[in-house]
Design an enzyme around this catalytic site. Structure first.
Site, mmCIF file in Angstrom:
data_model
loop_
_atom_site.group_PDB
_atom_site.id
_atom_site.type_symbol
_atom_site.label_atom_id
_atom_site.label_comp_id
_atom_site.label_asym_id
_atom_site.label_seq_id
_atom_site.Cartn_x
_atom_site.Cartn_y
_atom_site.Cartn_z
ATOM 1 N N ARG A 80 -4.267 -9.854 4.018
ATOM 2 C CA ARG A 80 -4.649 -9.793 2.596
ATOM 3 C C ARG A 80 -3.413 -9.384 1.804
ATOM 4 O O ARG A 80 -2.858 -8.310 2.037
ATOM 5 C CB ARG A 80 -5.786 -8.792 2.415
ATOM 6 C CG ARG A 80 -6.348 -8.695 1.000
ATOM 7 C CD ARG A 80 -7.533 -7.745 0.979
ATOM 8 N NE ARG A 80 -8.153 -7.660 -0.338
ATOM 9 C CZ ARG A 80 -7.804 -6.786 -1.273
ATOM 10 N NH1 ARG A 80 -6.843 -5.905 -1.023
ATOM 11 N NH2 ARG A 80 -8.418 -6.778 -2.450
ATOM 12 N N LYS A 86 0.816 -1.209 0.000
ATOM 13 C CA LYS A 86 0.000 0.000 0.000
ATOM 14 C C LYS A 86 0.853 1.263 0.000
ATOM 15 O O LYS A 86 2.050 1.246 0.253
ATOM 16 C CB LYS A 86 -0.983 -0.032 1.173
ATOM 17 C CG LYS A 86 -2.146 -0.988 0.914
ATOM 18 C CD LYS A 86 -3.337 -0.719 1.795
ATOM 19 C CE LYS A 86 -4.553 -1.481 1.280
ATOM 20 N NZ LYS A 86 -5.718 -1.335 2.173
#
Length: 309
Positions: free
Chosen positions: A279, A245
């Protein structure tokens, strides 16, 4: 089913927080989990031409299905199938188009494997069709924005991931502000969980996600990660969606292809703070990280014992 009760205080082993979960043992799809002694790896399968990381590499149906089954071979416990990027800077996708993207992936993976399948969607219509086709989890990054979502999940008996986000789906939240990001995220998640329970969803159907980077800047996400144990205190298994991210990239000055080491470091911290599902884009490396964590805590035996034996 488990009655909604307040969880007991968390315990710790060394630096690792072991949150007291309302329903640690549960069946999700065709697999059993004990989140008191286990971490699940969720592999990302994006069937979009403009996905955050792979930028359409697995958009073709055969490639998306192959990516999901490859993740299973690499040790993933479940696969998360998405047809719409979270980013508001990508074209909007109708429910019909989203279904055309994700439904055949769900059907083919369910026919080929017992892996848990989640559908990454904010649409109750898409969720309902995918659950009927073999998905067992709805990964709703909007925190139940669609008023029918809780009803769909409650009636199906599926698992629901309740995620912290503030803006409407596919909309910007310019310059988000928090006075106390961890406390506010936990409070918002508690509110969303209450909505889910009121709709008839049971505690053993719920997973919570603090929403790393979702309507948060890098400083917010770093503090939220540091204080993730406060979110875990809510008593539901925490999903940490950290992989590659922007907060990792901005912290280290790394482009998306170079964020694996930073992602694994942040993931390890999240595991120590109580996360029980991660995830990920990089399945093999993440599975090794999880298995090492579990072995250090005494939850998993080594594959072999030869050194100094």
């Amino acid at each position: 089913m488990t009655d909604p009760v307040d969880p007991a205080p968390a315990t710790s082993v060394g630096p690792a927080v072991l949150p007291s979960l309302v329903a640690p043992r549960r069946r999700i799809g065709r697999r059993e989990f004990d989140f008191d002694r286990q971490v699940a790896v969720m592999a990302i399968v994006n069937r979009t031409p403009d996905s955050f990381y792979d930028e359409g590499r697995d958009f073709a149906l055969d490639r998306a299905v192959a990516a999901a089954l490859r993740a299973v071979e690499q040790g993933a416990d479940w696969v998360d199938v998405g047809g719409v990027p979270f980013s508001p800077d990508t074209p909007e996708v109708s429910a019909a188009e989203e279904l055309a993207r994700v439904l055949p992936v769900v059907e083919q993976v369910a026919a080929a494997s017992d892996v848990v399948i989640s559908v990454d969607t904010t649409s109750a219509e898409v969720a309902e069709r995918c659950l009927a086709a073999g998905a067992a989890v709805v990964n709703d990054t909007s925190g139940l924005y669609d008023p029918r979502m809780a009803e769909v999940v409650a009636s199906s008996g599926a698992t629901l991931v309740v995620t912290h986000s503030l803006a409407a789906p596919h909309r910007h939240l310019p310059r988000p502000h928090y006075d106390d990001v961890a406390a506010e995220v936990a409070a918002r998640l508690a509110d969303r969980v209450a909505v889910a329970l009121a709709a008839g969803i049971t505690p053993d159907q719920l997973i919570i996600d603090p929403g790393h980077d979702l309507n948060k800047n890098t400083r917010h996400t770093l503090e939220l990660t540091r204080r993730l144990a406060e979110v875990a205190e809510l008593g539901h298994p925490v999903l940490a969606a950290i992989s590659r991210k922007d907060f990792v990239g901005e912290t280290l000055g790394r482009a998306k292809p170079d964020r694996l080491a930073g992602s694994l470091a942040a993931t390890t911290w999240a595991l120590c703070a109580g996360a029980r599902i991660i995830r990920v884009h990089d399945v093999a490396e993440s599975v090794d990280t999880v298995r090492m964590f579990e072995a250090i805590l005494g939850w998993r035996d080594p594959v072999e014992l030869r050194h100094n034996m």
